[in-house]
Design an enzyme around this catalytic site. Structure first.
Site, short mmCIF file in Angstrom:
data_model
loop_
_atom_site.label_atom_id
_atom_site.label_comp_id
_atom_site.label_asym_id
_atom_site.label_seq_id
_atom_site.Cartn_x
_atom_site.Cartn_y
_atom_site.Cartn_z
N ASP A 36 14.14 -4.97 28.59
CA ASP A 36 12.71 -5.27 28.46
C ASP A 36 12.40 -6.18 27.27
O ASP A 36 11.43 -6.91 27.27
CB ASP A 36 11.91 -3.97 28.31
CG ASP A 36 11.88 -3.20 29.61
OD1 ASP A 36 12.33 -3.75 30.64
OD2 ASP A 36 11.41 -2.04 29.61
N HIS A 38 14.19 -8.73 26.28
CA HIS A 38 14.36 -10.11 26.75
C HIS A 38 13.19 -10.53 27.66
O HIS A 38 12.70 -11.66 27.58
CB HIS A 38 15.66 -10.25 27.56
CG HIS A 38 16.91 -10.06 26.77
ND1 HIS A 38 17.72 -8.98 26.92
CD2 HIS A 38 17.49 -10.83 25.81
CE1 HIS A 38 18.76 -9.08 26.11
NE2 HIS A 38 18.64 -10.19 25.41
N LYS A 150 13.64 -8.86 16.52
CA LYS A 150 14.63 -7.79 16.31
C LYS A 150 15.83 -8.35 15.51
O LYS A 150 16.32 -7.72 14.61
CB LYS A 150 15.07 -7.26 17.67
CG LYS A 150 16.46 -6.75 17.74
CD LYS A 150 16.52 -5.27 17.82
CE LYS A 150 17.90 -4.70 17.84
NZ LYS A 150 18.99 -5.63 17.84
N GLN A 154 18.60 -13.88 12.25
CA GLN A 154 18.92 -14.96 13.19
C GLN A 154 17.72 -15.88 13.40
O GLN A 154 17.85 -17.11 13.42
CB GLN A 154 19.37 -14.35 14.53
CG GLN A 154 19.47 -15.36 15.66
CD GLN A 154 20.07 -14.75 16.91
OE1 GLN A 154 21.27 -14.64 17.02
NE2 GLN A 154 19.24 -14.35 17.87
N ARG A 188 23.17 -3.44 22.98
CA ARG A 188 24.19 -2.50 22.47
C ARG A 188 23.75 -1.04 22.57
O ARG A 188 24.57 -0.15 22.40
CB ARG A 188 24.58 -2.88 21.04
CG ARG A 188 25.38 -4.18 21.00
CD ARG A 188 25.96 -4.49 19.63
NE ARG A 188 26.92 -5.57 19.71
CZ ARG A 188 26.69 -6.84 19.35
NH1 ARG A 188 25.52 -7.18 18.88
NH2 ARG A 188 27.64 -7.75 19.46
O1 PAF Z 1 20.50 -13.28 20.14
C1 PAF Z 1 21.37 -13.61 20.97
O2 PAF Z 1 21.42 -13.08 22.09
C2 PAF Z 1 22.38 -14.68 20.60
O3 PAF Z 1 22.73 -14.60 19.26
C3 PAF Z 1 21.92 -16.11 20.97
C4 PAF Z 1 20.69 -16.52 20.20
C5 PAF Z 1 21.64 -16.18 22.46
C6 PAF Z 1 23.02 -17.12 20.65
O4 PAF Z 1 24.19 -16.83 21.34
#
Ligand code: PAF
Length: 281
Positions: A36, A38, A150, A154, A188
């Site tokens: 969810d 994503h 989350k 990144q 995960r």
């Molecule tokens: O967050 C993720 O799923 C990955 O780190 C990404 C941004 C798709 C890069 O592989």
């Protein structure tokens, strides 16, 4: 209908055709095992763009040899069904050779927000992420791209990558999706058994409390030490880090700045990360 393409050439041809029609294109990069969280990124993309592309690629360059690359959940048929339900227009599902052909020799390293936190435990992680995200942005040439808050570090690294390399992509952070107990959605989580899930659900509560204490002026060092102990008391095996940082470059937090409390903790074989805004109650 979701069109599925596996080659960069097919991806480019479709995006160029949309652009020629004057349509705005959004990209949601993923590694599949869609949940969810994503789907909420896809919704955010579809609210802001006419066409949504989702990439599904388990990027080997962001896994250390000791990490779960082989075990990482792969479920393309289910994922494609989710994309269809969400109204995604195009799925880009390249193989490893399409993204990293024989002889591939380039790596992108973003300093600044990548310092510490995840990098202290996964030194090659953000080089792998920055390299694949830069490639995806160049391949898909989207107007905007959506990432989950989350994975907050990144998100900061990707924003910096775009600023520093003048990549013409608007990077949007989308709020973390949580279950009723506040557990952040993550691919995960599928590794957790019922007892571990109960423990995992306590993590966000510890973070919320720490964030609220910091906002109301509590001593940072004492608050973070208490949060670390509470995570262990909840049943986690190891706390990799629990730290307060300012929210753009992830420098040490200062009381007059917006901030986040970020955590990574290990439970059995699973490593969970999460973060909460310091102003959140
Ligand atoms: O967050 C993720 O799923 C990955 O780190 C990404 C941004 C798709 C890069 O592989």
């Amino acid at each position: 209908m979701t069109v599925v393409v596996e080659t960069i050439a097919a991806l480019r041809a479709q995006v160029q055709a949309w652009r020629a029609e004057g349509l705005k294109v959004a990209l949601v990069p993923t590694m599949g095992a869609l949940h969810d969280g994503h789907v909420s990124l896809m919704r955010a993309a579809l609210e802001r763009a006419d066409r949504c592309v989702v990439s599904i690629f388990v990027n080997p360059r962001q896994f250390a040899p000791t990490e779960d690359l082989d075990k990482y959940p792969r479920q393309l048929v289910l994922d494609l069904d989710k994309l269809k339900q969400a109204g995604v227009h195009l799925a880009f599902t390249p193989g490893v050779d399409e993204v990293y052909p024989q002889g591939f020799a380039t790596s992108i390293s973003v300093a600044g927000p990548s310092a510490g936190l995840e990098t202290a435990f996964r030194p090659a992680f953000f080089d792998g992420v920055a390299t694949v995200v830069a490639k995806l942005f160049i391949q898909a040439a989207p107007d905007l791209a959506v990432f989950g808050e989350k994975d907050y570090q990144q998100l900061c690294v990707v924003k910096k990558l775009c600023r520093d390399l003048d990549l013409p992509v608007e990077v949007l952070g989308s709020p973390t999706i949580r279950d009723a107990e506040g557990l952040a959605m993550s691919s995960r989580n599928a590794y957790l058994d019922a007892a571990e899930l109960d423990i995992a659900r306590k993590l966000n509560k510890v973070l919320r409390k720490a964030a609220s204490l910091l906002r109301s002026g509590a001593n940072e060092q004492a608050t973070m030490a208490a949060a670390r102990q509470q995570i262990l008391d909840a049943g986690f095996d190891v706390v990799d880090y629990v730290e307060a940082r300012e929210s753009v470059m992830l420098a040490p937090w200062r009381k007059d700045r917006d901030g986040r409390v970020l955590v990574a903790a290990r439970l059995g074989k699973t490593r969970l990360i999460d973060n909460i805004e310091i102003s959140a109650s």
